[in-house]
Motif scaffolding. Structure first.
Motif, PDB file in Angstrom:
ATOM      1  N   SER A   1      -7.635   4.572   5.430  1.00  0.00           N
ATOM      2  CA  SER A   1      -8.326   3.967   4.291  1.00  0.00           C
ATOM      3  C   SER A   1      -9.740   4.520   4.159  1.00  0.00           C
TER       4      SER A   1
ATOM      5  N   GLU B   1      -1.533   6.442   1.659  1.00  0.00           N
ATOM      6  CA  GLU B   1      -2.968   6.724   1.695  1.00  0.00           C
ATOM      7  C   GLU B   1      -3.789   5.436   1.739  1.00  0.00           C
ATOM      8  N   SER B   2      -3.142   4.317   2.049  1.00  0.00           N
ATOM      9  CA  SER B   2      -3.781   2.997   2.138  1.00  0.00           C
ATOM     10  C   SER B   2      -4.325   2.495   0.808  1.00  0.00           C
ATOM     11  N   ARG B   3      -3.842   3.048  -0.290  1.00  0.00           N
ATOM     12  CA  ARG B   3      -4.245   2.553  -1.604  1.00  0.00           C
ATOM     13  C   ARG B   3      -3.403   1.334  -1.957  1.00  0.00           C
TER      14      ARG B   3
ATOM     15  N   PRO C   1      -1.092   2.878  -7.784  1.00  0.00           N
ATOM     16  CA  PRO C   1      -2.280   2.472  -7.020  1.00  0.00           C
ATOM     17  C   PRO C   1      -3.378   1.933  -7.928  1.00  0.00           C
TER      18      PRO C   1
ATOM     19  N   PRO D   1      -6.992   1.873  -8.756  1.00  0.00           N
ATOM     20  CA  PRO D   1      -8.132   2.740  -8.416  1.00  0.00           C
ATOM     21  C   PRO D   1      -9.259   1.939  -7.756  1.00  0.00           C
TER      22      PRO D   1
ATOM     23  N   ILE E   1       0.851  -1.197   0.000  1.00  0.00           N
ATOM     24  CA  ILE E   1       0.000   0.000   0.000  1.00  0.00           C
ATOM     25  C   ILE E   1       0.883   1.242   0.000  1.00  0.00           C
TER      26      ILE E   1
ATOM     27  N   SER F   1      -9.387   7.930   2.565  1.00  0.00           N
ATOM     28  CA  SER F   1      -9.017   7.840   1.152  1.00  0.00           C
ATOM     29  C   SER F   1     -10.161   7.312   0.303  1.00  0.00           C
ATOM     30  N   ALA F   2     -10.863   6.305   0.814  1.00  0.00           N
ATOM     31  CA  ALA F   2     -11.980   5.725   0.055  1.00  0.00           C
ATOM     32  C   ALA F   2     -13.130   6.718  -0.070  1.00  0.00           C
TER      33      ALA F   2
ATOM     34  N   PHE G   1      -8.426  -0.362  -1.524  1.00  0.00           N
ATOM     35  CA  PHE G   1      -7.689   0.110  -0.353  1.00  0.00           C
ATOM     36  C   PHE G   1      -7.513  -1.060   0.626  1.00  0.00           C
TER      37      PHE G   1
ATOM     38  N   TYR H   1     -12.126   9.229  -2.653  1.00  0.00           N
ATOM     39  CA  TYR H   1     -12.213   8.609  -3.982  1.00  0.00           C
ATOM     40  C   TYR H   1     -13.669   8.514  -4.422  1.00  0.00           C
TER      41      TYR H   1
END
Length: 584
Positions: A451, A406-408, A416, A418, A403, A454-455, A421, A458
């Motif tokens: 995560s 950003e936990s991606r 990453p 897309p 990862i 970040s999620a 996560f 996204y």
């Protein structure tokens, strides 16, 4: 519906779910277990945090920088600095968040092996992993009842495939639930844990550390590397899969010494001053060294059985743990050094000399094994002792999915993926070759929150026009997540059940003698707070394993149950097990 799919109901998944709700996203949580919680509920020592409110109140001069240095040293310089900075830099805020949002008691701080400051937080009772995880779990379940349009929880839902679109982005997950294959859509956070119980045909453990394959484990049988395998199947990159931590102090049950699954002896037992002695009554290691080091010295010494011994002062410092282990038959109390020496099969004079030598070492700070931190008080023969037999056990897998900060989840192309996560033990690169005690729960909370952040970002970016409406819901959810609201919900919210425990309890009464007849695995009754429960069908689903219940088959389990659980656990999770009340 604009939702994020969280796979796994342990602390990492729960922290991600709560963070998503704070950010205005909807949550679908899928857990293959009948009960959420995972291994997080078993964590016994506490959660690390540097610069926390508790540390400041106790005058502990800890910093994120010092914690970073301790973690990097423990990792043998094999972890990634950017991930360590996230873990340690956000540690204080993570502990404060748990205290502020979930009204948790984390008022006690201990120093575990490899730490230069006391920074492992726990409360005054119960295992901290269970307390922290249950607080989040119950709150999320309450929200699923109160706001079903925002939170959906599906248990016994096993994810079998990650769904990608033409561009390669993850857009959903395929899972099996109630015998049917279903597909949910949305970005995915994997929080499925590690692979330290991966004894399956495609075992990651056997592939990367075959020499460890026959060791006992502390992990539940759900820890089979599901998230790692799902992501690897769609092109994710893995890191450090060969880095598997063997914990030095698994508790040996004298009645089942060869059991594959062992209960873990909290590292806090050594943190409060416990000593490791071999079968000759001799110390052989700095008890507060890193886990891999202590394990190596146990194997090198080879004089089994090796015992963890707590004197009266250390026992009182961590009384609840000792009482719990003694109740499970995993620890034994001795009323004097002479009684302990007799049990060990050595002269009392040998044990006395070990104690006397250690007292000198503690005063002079000159330990032949390099120990630097000592508890106060002397070791004397006219004291009481709590003692358990130890063995190394498979405990934690430092390796996992690669990862970024950003936990991606990172693909094999170094970029990453897309919409995908990862948080918690499923992710690698955070702990390097060896994880510090107390950083397991921390990693779940910190990277669960990262995560989730970040999620949510996204999701808002990809849903475009819906972003405003999703963000607008944040205020409504925030009211459900404050400490005051959480506290009220924990104490007063009634779970959605078709039957209430009191109605069932009033149906029939049983004598203790009647209950005592039902004392086998295929016919198991227990008494809890005057209620009689038939837990035969519940045994396979019990998060702590069936053995924890079978110890009390046909008997009153009230004291042990209340040590570990909140009273509402039975009506919430096992209402159907209540068959009556105990005759007075």
């Amino acid at each position: 519906m604009a939702q994020v799919i969280v796979v796994g109901g342990g602390l990492a998944g729960l922290s991600a779910a709560h963070t998503l709700l704070e950010r205005g996203a909807n949550v679908l949580l899928l857990d293959k277990q009948p009960f959420m919680g995972g291994n997080s509920t078993k964590a016994t020592s506490g959660i690390n945090g540097a610069g926390t409110q508790t540390q400041q109140e106790l005058g502990i001069p800890d910093t994120a920088k010092t914690f970073f240095e301790d973690t990097k040293r423990s990792a043998r310089d094999l972890a990634r600095d950017d991930l360590i900075r996230v873990l340690t830099g956000r540690s204080g805020d993570a502990v404060n968040w748990l205290q502020d949002k979930f009204a948790l008691d984390l008022s006690k701080v201990a120093r575990l092996g490899g730490h230069t400051h006391p920074r492992t937080h726990r409360g005054n009772a119960q295992f901290p992993g269970m307390v922290i995880t249950y607080a989040q779990m119950e709150r999320l379940e309450d929200l699923a009842v109160e706001t079903p349009d925002r939170v959906t929880i599906k248990k016994k839902a096993r994810v079998t495939k990650l769904v990608k679109d033409a561009s390669g982005a993850v857009v959903g997950a395929e899972y099996v639930h109630n015998g049917k294959t279903e597909t949910a859509y949305g970005p995915v956070i994997l929080a499925t844990g590690g692979y330290a119980a991966d004894f399956t045909e495609d075992s990651l453990l056997k592939k990367y550390r075959p020499e460890y394959y026959e060791l006992p484990t502390t992990n539940g049988d759900h820890c089979t590397g599901d998230g790692q395998k799902l992501a690897l199947a769609i092109g994710a990159s893995a890191i450090d899969l060969e880095k598997v931590q063997v914990h030095p102090t698994g508790l040996v049950d004298p009645n089942e010494p060869n059991a594959k699954v062992k209960f873990l002896a909290a590292e806090a037992l050594r943190g409060v001053g416990g000593l490791l002695l071999d079968n000759e009554g001799q110390r052989f290691v700095d008890e507060l060294q890193h886990r891999d080091y202590v394990t190596g010295k146990m194997w090198e010494n080879g004089k089994y059985p090796i015992r963890l011994i707590l004197n009266g002062q250390a026992s009182n410092e961590i009384e609840w743990h000792c009482k719990h282990y003694v109740g499970r038959g995993l620890m034994k109390r001795f009323e004097s050094g002479e009684a302990l020496a007799k049990e060990m099969g050595i002269p009392a004079s040998v044990l006395k000399k070990t104690f006397d030598d250690y007292n000198v070492v503690a005063r002079t700070k000159k330990d032949p094994f390099g120990k630097k931190f000592f508890s106060t008080g002397e070791w004397k023969m006219n004291d009481f002792f709590n003692v358990a037999i130890m063995t190394p056990v498979l405990h934690y897998t430092m390796g996992g999915l690669e990862i970024d900060a950003e936990s991606r989840v990172v693909g094999k192309d170094g970029k990453p993926i897309p919409g995908l996560f990862a948080s918690g033990e499923v992710a690698g690169g955070v702990h390097g070759a060896n994880r510090l005690g107390g950083s397991s729960l921390l990693g779940c909370v910190v990277f669960g929150r990262v995560s989730g952040d970040s999620a949510a970002a996204y999701l808002l970016k990809t849903i475009g026009p819906l972003a405003g409406s999703a963000a607008g819901r944040l205020g409504a959810v925030a009211g459900h997540l404050g400490a005051e609201s959480s506290s009220k919900a924990s104490s007063s919210t009634t779970p959605a059940k078709t039957e209430s425990t009191p109605d069932k309890a009033g149906a029939k009464t049983f004598s203790k003698d009647e209950v005592a007849k039902h004392n086998k695995k295929d016919d198991c009754w227990v008494i809890v707070d005057g209620q009689v429960l038939d837990v035969t069908n519940f045994l396979p689903d019990h998060p702590g394993g069936e053995k924890a219940i079978l110890l009390y088959a046909g008997r009153d389990a009230t004291e042990e149950f209340n040590m570990l659980h909140d009273p509402k656990v039975i009506p919430r999770y096992a209402a159907d097990s209540v068959i009556g009340t105990l005759k007075k």
